[in-house]
Design an enzyme around this catalytic site. Structure first.
Site, PDB file in Angstrom:
ATOM      1  N   ASP A  39       0.768  -1.258   0.000  1.00  0.00           N
ATOM      2  CA  ASP A  39       0.000   0.000   0.000  1.00  0.00           C
ATOM      3  C   ASP A  39       0.798   1.307   0.000  1.00  0.00           C
ATOM      4  O   ASP A  39       1.781   1.438   0.737  1.00  0.00           O
ATOM      5  CB  ASP A  39      -0.869   0.104   1.264  1.00  0.00           C
ATOM      6  CG  ASP A  39      -1.611  -1.150   1.602  1.00  0.00           C
ATOM      7  OD1 ASP A  39      -1.582  -2.090   0.809  1.00  0.00           O
ATOM      8  OD2 ASP A  39      -2.210  -1.183   2.680  1.00  0.00           O
ATOM      9  N   GLN A  55       4.198   0.524   2.259  1.00  0.00           N
ATOM     10  CA  GLN A  55       4.389  -0.721   3.001  1.00  0.00           C
ATOM     11  C   GLN A  55       5.562  -1.452   2.352  1.00  0.00           C
ATOM     12  O   GLN A  55       5.567  -1.685   1.132  1.00  0.00           O
ATOM     13  CB  GLN A  55       3.106  -1.564   2.937  1.00  0.00           C
ATOM     14  CG  GLN A  55       1.972  -0.986   3.762  1.00  0.00           C
ATOM     15  CD  GLN A  55       2.216  -1.158   5.242  1.00  0.00           C
ATOM     16  OE1 GLN A  55       1.980  -2.223   5.791  1.00  0.00           O
ATOM     17  NE2 GLN A  55       2.705  -0.120   5.905  1.00  0.00           N
ATOM     18  N   TRP A  63       6.036 -10.381   1.186  1.00  0.00           N
ATOM     19  CA  TRP A  63       5.574  -9.630   2.360  1.00  0.00           C
ATOM     20  C   TRP A  63       6.254 -10.144   3.624  1.00  0.00           C
ATOM     21  O   TRP A  63       6.495 -11.340   3.768  1.00  0.00           O
ATOM     22  CB  TRP A  63       4.050  -9.786   2.464  1.00  0.00           C
ATOM     23  CG  TRP A  63       3.410  -8.846   3.433  1.00  0.00           C
ATOM     24  CD1 TRP A  63       2.995  -7.585   3.187  1.00  0.00           C
ATOM     25  CD2 TRP A  63       3.093  -9.108   4.808  1.00  0.00           C
ATOM     26  NE1 TRP A  63       2.441  -7.024   4.322  1.00  0.00           N
ATOM     27  CE2 TRP A  63       2.488  -7.950   5.329  1.00  0.00           C
ATOM     28  CE3 TRP A  63       3.272 -10.211   5.655  1.00  0.00           C
ATOM     29  CZ2 TRP A  63       2.052  -7.851   6.646  1.00  0.00           C
ATOM     30  CZ3 TRP A  63       2.840 -10.118   6.969  1.00  0.00           C
ATOM     31  CH2 TRP A  63       2.237  -8.945   7.453  1.00  0.00           C
ATOM     32  N   ARG A 167      -7.253  -0.826  11.667  1.00  0.00           N
ATOM     33  CA  ARG A 167      -6.032  -0.372  10.989  1.00  0.00           C
ATOM     34  C   ARG A 167      -6.268   0.654   9.879  1.00  0.00           C
ATOM     35  O   ARG A 167      -7.372   0.886   9.456  1.00  0.00           O
ATOM     36  CB  ARG A 167      -5.291  -1.579  10.404  1.00  0.00           C
ATOM     37  CG  ARG A 167      -6.066  -2.409   9.407  1.00  0.00           C
ATOM     38  CD  ARG A 167      -5.202  -3.580   8.909  1.00  0.00           C
ATOM     39  NE  ARG A 167      -5.942  -4.481   8.056  1.00  0.00           N
ATOM     40  CZ  ARG A 167      -6.675  -5.504   8.495  1.00  0.00           C
ATOM     41  NH1 ARG A 167      -6.769  -5.760   9.794  1.00  0.00           N
ATOM     42  NH2 ARG A 167      -7.326  -6.280   7.643  1.00  0.00           N
TER      43      ARG A 167
HETATM   44  C1  FRU Z   1      -3.904  -3.615   2.732  1.00  0.00           C
HETATM   45  C2  FRU Z   1      -3.254  -4.047   4.044  1.00  0.00           C
HETATM   46  C3  FRU Z   1      -3.592  -3.055   5.120  1.00  0.00           C
HETATM   47  C4  FRU Z   1      -2.456  -3.216   6.066  1.00  0.00           C
HETATM   48  C5  FRU Z   1      -1.300  -3.499   5.152  1.00  0.00           C
HETATM   49  C6  FRU Z   1      -0.300  -4.460   5.703  1.00  0.00           C
HETATM   50  O1  FRU Z   1      -3.268  -4.040   1.600  1.00  0.00           O
HETATM   51  O2  FRU Z   1      -3.664  -5.341   4.374  1.00  0.00           O
HETATM   52  O3  FRU Z   1      -4.857  -3.235   5.695  1.00  0.00           O
HETATM   53  O4  FRU Z   1      -2.257  -2.058   6.827  1.00  0.00           O
HETATM   54  O5  FRU Z   1      -1.842  -4.014   3.965  1.00  0.00           O
HETATM   55  O6  FRU Z   1       0.844  -4.517   4.911  1.00  0.00           O
END
Ligand code: FRU
Length: 494
Positions: A39, A55, A63, A167
């Site tokens: 994100d 992110q 991830w 969040r």
């Molecule tokens: C959306 C998400 C958010 C979270 C982030 C984690 O893509 O799942 O809700 O903050 O990615 O990386």
């Protein structure tokens, strides 16, 4: 004080970035400096530049514990990387600094609000997330986490609200100097909802109300909300998980949702009037917007989707890129998008054709490339004898191609990347219902090495997708079953 985790990330990314040449990245879409990106976060104008955080897991193309990557730009198209801004280095965010946003404080500092994630081991061996909202204040490069973090936690939530799904705060400063933020959350029924919080100083926050409840209509949990005024209406953007398709809307599993409605400032009441997908292609999620100094509402999303993001091999140097910045406006009650006007400064080598007859396959001198801006205007040669199908194929050579194909009788436009070189059985096609009268259609197609974005009918709909096709596949061809009259205006983008 910079923590050891952040220092290590900063050293690592600086070295790792050098292994990626400019040609191995998109030209004008922001990509992960190294490792993984999802994100957009903290999208803002600060100190005379646009800032984009994201992110970020620098150590792997998949991830992992979330950091915030950071880049700045003067035109939203040419980006310069800055050192990573946040690392998961405190108890309350030790499992990740999740998505969030940025504001400028009255004293000139920039403040970030993000979700701190802490995982607790349960007696039954399971794991439970504790998600809280946290602050960090800085000068545009270095950010200090606030000593009283978290500023919003379980105690601030009304009865029944989940603290495991709490969040993605998007905050803004109001004209009266106070602050608001919207946060994604899950009530007891497992659906999604958006909570509104307010603050006098940006540091101490209180719950105001449940702004909008999903009531299990559009998917489940609503992630990454954004709320803003646009052309006299109020717009809520959010990215729901677990969506069910409705007709031609919401086909992406992890989808995008735009609600347009009215807002009563006195009671903070949002009344929904219209809903639609934000993007009708395959790869788009979690967008964030800013208001530019000249008053444009500009949106950038993660040009990827959780349902299709595991298809690149582990050893690639970077994974994840942002969409084009898109100017938003409302027309006929719908959300429209167009590429930011700054993109026009990158247009070179104009090639133009007018009234070309397409029947069977046609190639046009000068029409090719993988970094291009191409406008197509289609009309039938004879409206009483409508063509069956039109297709534009791109990123094409003997082995590969991707395409948009249009069937005017059904008014359906399809993107297809199954021959793009992907070796995984991920989603390769998406169909969208488009507005077309008598087989007329307008498309503006933007390619940037590893992606395609098509703006249909002056931005009434957008379809985005990632393609990792070899760059030598740079052919473009047109096809019609029947006869289509076509205008083409094509530029290289550089
Ligand atoms: C959306 C998400 C958010 C979270 C982030 C984690 O893509 O799942 O809700 O903050 O990615 O990386």
């Amino acid at each position: 004080m910079t923590s050891q985790a952040l220092r290590e990330a900063r050293i690592y990314e600086e070295v790792a970035e050098k292994s990626v040449s400019a040609e191995e990245r998109p030209e004008f879409h922001l990509s992960a400096r190294t490792g993984w990106m999802n994100d957009p976060n903290g999208f803002s104008c600060y100190g005379g530049k646009y800032h984009m955080f994201y992110q970020y897991h620098p150590y792997d193309s998949h991830w992992g514990p979330m950091h915030w990557g950071h880049a700045v730009s003067e035109d939203l198209l040419h980006w310069e990387y800055l050192p990573a801004a946040l690392a998961p280095d405190e108890t309350y965010d030790r499992n990740g600094c999740f998505s969030g946003s940025a504001v400028t404080l009255p004293d000139g500092r920039q403040m970030l609000m993000y979700t701190g994630v802490q995982q607790l081991r349960l007696a039954n061996g399971g794991i439970r997330d504790i998600q809280t909202q946290c602050l960090a204040v800085g000068d545009g490069v270095d950010y200090e986490k606030y000593e009283n973090n978290p500023v919003l936690d379980e105690k601030d939530l009304p009865e029944g609200c989940s603290s495991a799904d709490f969040r993605d705060p998007k905050m803004w400063r109001k004209e009266d100097g106070t602050y608001c933020c919207v946060v994604g959350n899950r009530p007891a029924d497992g659906s999604g909802q958006i909570l509104l919080f307010t603050s006098k100083d940006g540091f101490s926050w209180e719950f105001k109300k449940v702004l909008i409840a999903n009531n299990n209509r559009f998917g489940k949990m609503w992630e990454c909300p954004d709320l803003f005024e646009l052309d006299g209406r109020m717009v809520l953007l959010t990215s729901p998980q677990d969506m069910l398709p409705q007709g031609f809307e919401y086909h992406n599993g992890n989808g995008t949702l735009c609600l347009i409605g009215d807002y009563d400032e006195k009671t903070d009441t949002f009344t929904e009037e219209h809903d639609q997908s934000i993007d009708y292609g395959i790869d788009f999620y979690a967008p964030q917007t800013i208001l530019t100094p000249d008053g444009r509402r500009v949106m950038i999303g993660w040009m990827q989707n959780w349902d299709t993001c595991n298809f690149r091999s582990r050893n690639v140097a970077w994974f994840g890129q942002m969409s084009l910045p898109r100017e938003l406006f409302i027309k006929n009650g719908r959300l429209y998008q167009r590429p930011i006007k700054e993109l026009e400064n990158m247009r070179h080598n104009k090639v133009e054709y007018h009234d070309i007859s397409v029947s069977g396959t046609v190639r046009l001198e000068g029409v090719k490339g993988r970094r291009i801006d191409m406008e197509l205007t289609l009309r039938p040669e004879d409206p009483r004898n409508l063509y069956q199908k039109f297709a534009v194929r791109f990123a094409q050579n003997d082995q590969y191609q991707s395409s948009f194909s249009f069937r005017p009788r059904e008014s359906v436009l399809k993107i297809d990347r199954k021959f793009s070189g992907s070796r995984r059985a991920i989603i390769h096609q998406r169909r969208s219902l488009v507005n077309s009268k008598d087989g007329e259609l307008k498309m503006r197609i933007i390619l940037d090495r590893f992606s395609v974005e098509a703006f249909i009918n002056d931005g009434e709909q957008v379809m985005s997708a990632i393609i990792y096709t070899d760059q030598e596949a740079d052919g473009i061809s047109f096809f019609a079953d029947g006869t289509v009259k076509m205008d083409v205006v094509k530029y290289d983008l550089c």
